[in-house]
Structures are given as C-alpha cells and as structure tokens.
Design an enzyme around this catalytic site. Structure first.
Site, short mmCIF file in Angstrom:
data_model
loop_
_atom_site.label_atom_id
_atom_site.label_comp_id
_atom_site.label_asym_id
_atom_site.label_seq_id
_atom_site.Cartn_x
_atom_site.Cartn_y
_atom_site.Cartn_z
N ASP A 1 -11.15 2.06 4.06
CA ASP A 1 -11.33 0.95 3.71
C ASP A 1 -13.15 0.02 3.09
O ASP A 1 -13.66 -0.65 3.13
CB ASP A 1 -11.56 0.27 4.87
CG ASP A 1 -9.99 -0.61 4.58
OD1 ASP A 1 -9.16 -1.19 4.11
OD2 ASP A 1 -9.08 -0.55 5.94
N LYS B 1 1.06 -0.90 -0.11
CA LYS B 1 0.14 0.19 -0.36
C LYS B 1 0.34 1.60 -0.15
O LYS B 1 0.63 2.00 -1.25
CB LYS B 1 -0.61 -0.46 1.42
CG LYS B 1 -1.52 -1.58 0.68
CD LYS B 1 -2.73 -1.43 2.65
CE LYS B 1 -3.67 -2.53 2.41
NZ LYS B 1 -4.60 -2.71 3.18
N GLN C 1 -4.83 -1.57 9.28
CA GLN C 1 -4.38 -3.00 9.00
C GLN C 1 -4.97 -3.96 9.76
O GLN C 1 -4.76 -3.74 11.55
CB GLN C 1 -3.29 -3.58 8.47
CG GLN C 1 -3.01 -4.39 7.56
CD GLN C 1 -3.90 -4.68 6.07
OE1 GLN C 1 -3.71 -3.86 5.53
NE2 GLN C 1 -3.85 -5.25 5.72
N1 GUN Z 1 -6.99 -7.75 5.76
C1 GUN Z 1 -7.31 -7.95 4.80
N2 GUN Z 1 -7.50 -7.36 3.97
C2 GUN Z 1 -7.89 -6.30 4.51
C3 GUN Z 1 -8.92 -4.61 4.37
O1 GUN Z 1 -8.58 -3.80 2.89
N3 GUN Z 1 -8.23 -3.53 4.34
C4 GUN Z 1 -7.63 -3.96 5.83
N4 GUN Z 1 -8.14 -2.37 6.68
N5 GUN Z 1 -7.18 -4.76 6.39
C5 GUN Z 1 -7.92 -6.09 5.79
#
Ligand code: GUN
Length: 256
Positions: free
Chosen positions: A92, A25, A69
C-alpha cells in the site's frame, strides 16, 4: 528458482464497502496468477492479535506483500498497524518509510490509487509537465501522495480540500483536476476549465444505493476534455497497481 509473488490481505470487521474491495483484490490475484491469502478477522479482534498476525506474515517466505484493508475498527490504532508491516512488504506504501521515500522521489512502492491515476494520465498521452494540477483532497492515501507524484512529473500542483476558500477559483485554473475529497458530486461542471482532464477518485454510495464519484459527471463531461467515470475509472486501476506492487515486492524481497 523463479520469483513467486504472494499477497496477504487482512480485513477486520464487516464493513460492506471494504468487503467488496477485498473481494476485488482477491479476484485480481486469481486472474493474474498471484498467490493470495485472505484473513477475514472478527470485528472484536484485538490490536495485539492483529499485530501478531502481521509479525507472522512479515516472516512468511511465501508472502511478499501485506495489505490491511482500512479503516480498521476504532479500538485498533491504525498507525501502529501500518508501522508494524515490514516496509519491504508494504504494497500500500502507507508505512512512514515508504511515505518518506515518496517525498524524495526515490521510492520502491507508490500507493495504489495515486499510481493508478498517473498510469491513466500517461496511457492517455497526457503530459503533466508544466500543467496546472489541482488535487481536491488531502488524505494520506490519495491526496497527499497524488500531489507528490504530479510534482515529480513537473506539474504545478495546488492541493485544495473541503475547507478551501474560493475553491471554484482554484479548480477553474486546473488543466488536470483530481477529485479525491469523498463528497458525492462535490465538483460540478461550472468549476471546471474547458478541455480540462478530470479524474474522479471518489466512490460514494448514495441513499438509493447507487455509486457516484466526487464529480457530478453529467455537468462535468460537457466541459472536460477527458473525464473518468465512477464506477469503472480509477477503481480498477487501483487494483491493477496493487498487483504491480505485489510483483515488485516479490522482486525486492528476493534480492534483499
Ligand atoms: N481503504 C480505502 N482505500 C484503501 C487502500 O488503497 N488500501 C487499504 N489498505 N485500505 C484502503
């Protein structure tokens, strides 16, 4: 003055898979010229400390999007954390307000993975309208919003999961099959209709350290009309959609 998107990514603890995702990211932000801040917090960070950081970022002008995350360590209440993020910075789309908006179809943000799946479908020239769509998986992050997005595109949607009876009978009917159940090689070629579009959201690490999806690629590709690989299929799309949501957040926060 122009709009400058900024993304804050918070990771708590040292889960190796999460560290890879967060790195991807950050890298994507660099490639797109999006300002980013990374907060790598110790696994012992308290819920109060995390909430206080989120509050600080909610009020920070240079930050348009906030991502925590997941998963967070067990002593932190994930729901409380998600609810603390300003919905207008919730790139998200996990906050209950944004989840509700996805239900009604009047949304600001779409969760990144389901959004990436829809983009793949659209860019491949596949029309969802009237198609039998089967989503295997019912997570808040993928399965449930994925089903809603397919529905908004006039698909006829069935949600299945690890406990569905006669799963094969259901998956065999799918024109579009989305596997997001988190079980390696769960969907095999014999469960797929000839010519179906198969989208594999799973990223599973096998004991031999190799990555594999929820679909057994070898048997599935012989039957499917189109299929996404793991790695390299949905994963990069998720990151691309996060960039899109960050830019959208910057626009939303500028105008409100
Ligand atoms: N953990 C697994 N997929 C994601 C996601 O799309 N966003 C976040 N914040 N955590 C995750």
């Amino acid at each position: 003055m122009g709009i400058k998107p900024g993304l804050a990514v918070i990771i708590v603890g040292d889960d190796p898979a999460s560290q890879v995702y967060v790195r991807n990211k950050e890298r994507a932000c660099e490639e797109c010229g999006i300002y980013s801040e990374k907060y790598a917090l110790d696994a012992s960070t308290t819920q109060e400390e995390l909430l206080s950081l989120i509050e600080e970022l909610n009020n920070k002008k240079s930050i348009s999007g906030i991502l925590v995350q997941l998963p967070v360590p067990d002593h932190i209440d994930e729901e409380k954390i998600i609810e603390a993020i300003n919905p207008r910075k919730d790139v998200d789309a996990f906050h209950p307000i944004n989840v509700g908006k996805i239900m009604t179809g009047n949304y600001d943000f779409v969760p990144c993975t389901p959004a990436g799946v829809m983009e793949l479908i659209k860019e491949s020239g596949i029309d969802v309208c009237g198609k039998e769509c089967v989503v295997v998986g019912r997570s808040n992050i993928v399965g449930k919003p994925q089903a809603m997005l397919l529905l908004h595109n006039n698909g006829t949607v069935t949600i299945c999961h690890s406990k569905t009876k006669d799963l094969k009978e259901k998956t065999k009917k799918a024109d579009i099959l989305v596997a997001a159940v988190g079980i390696p090689n769960f969907i095999t070629g014999d469960m797929i209709k000839e010519g179906a579009v198969v989208i594999d959201v799973g990223i599973n690490r096998l004991e031999n350290k190799k990555l594999c999806g929820d679909v057994e690629f070898e048997s599935a590709e012989k039957v499917a009309g189109a299929i996404t690989p793991v790695p390299g299929g949905v994963g990069p799309m998720t990151v691309a959609m996060l960039m899109k949501n960050t830019v959208r957040a910057a626009v939303i926060n500028k105008s409100k």
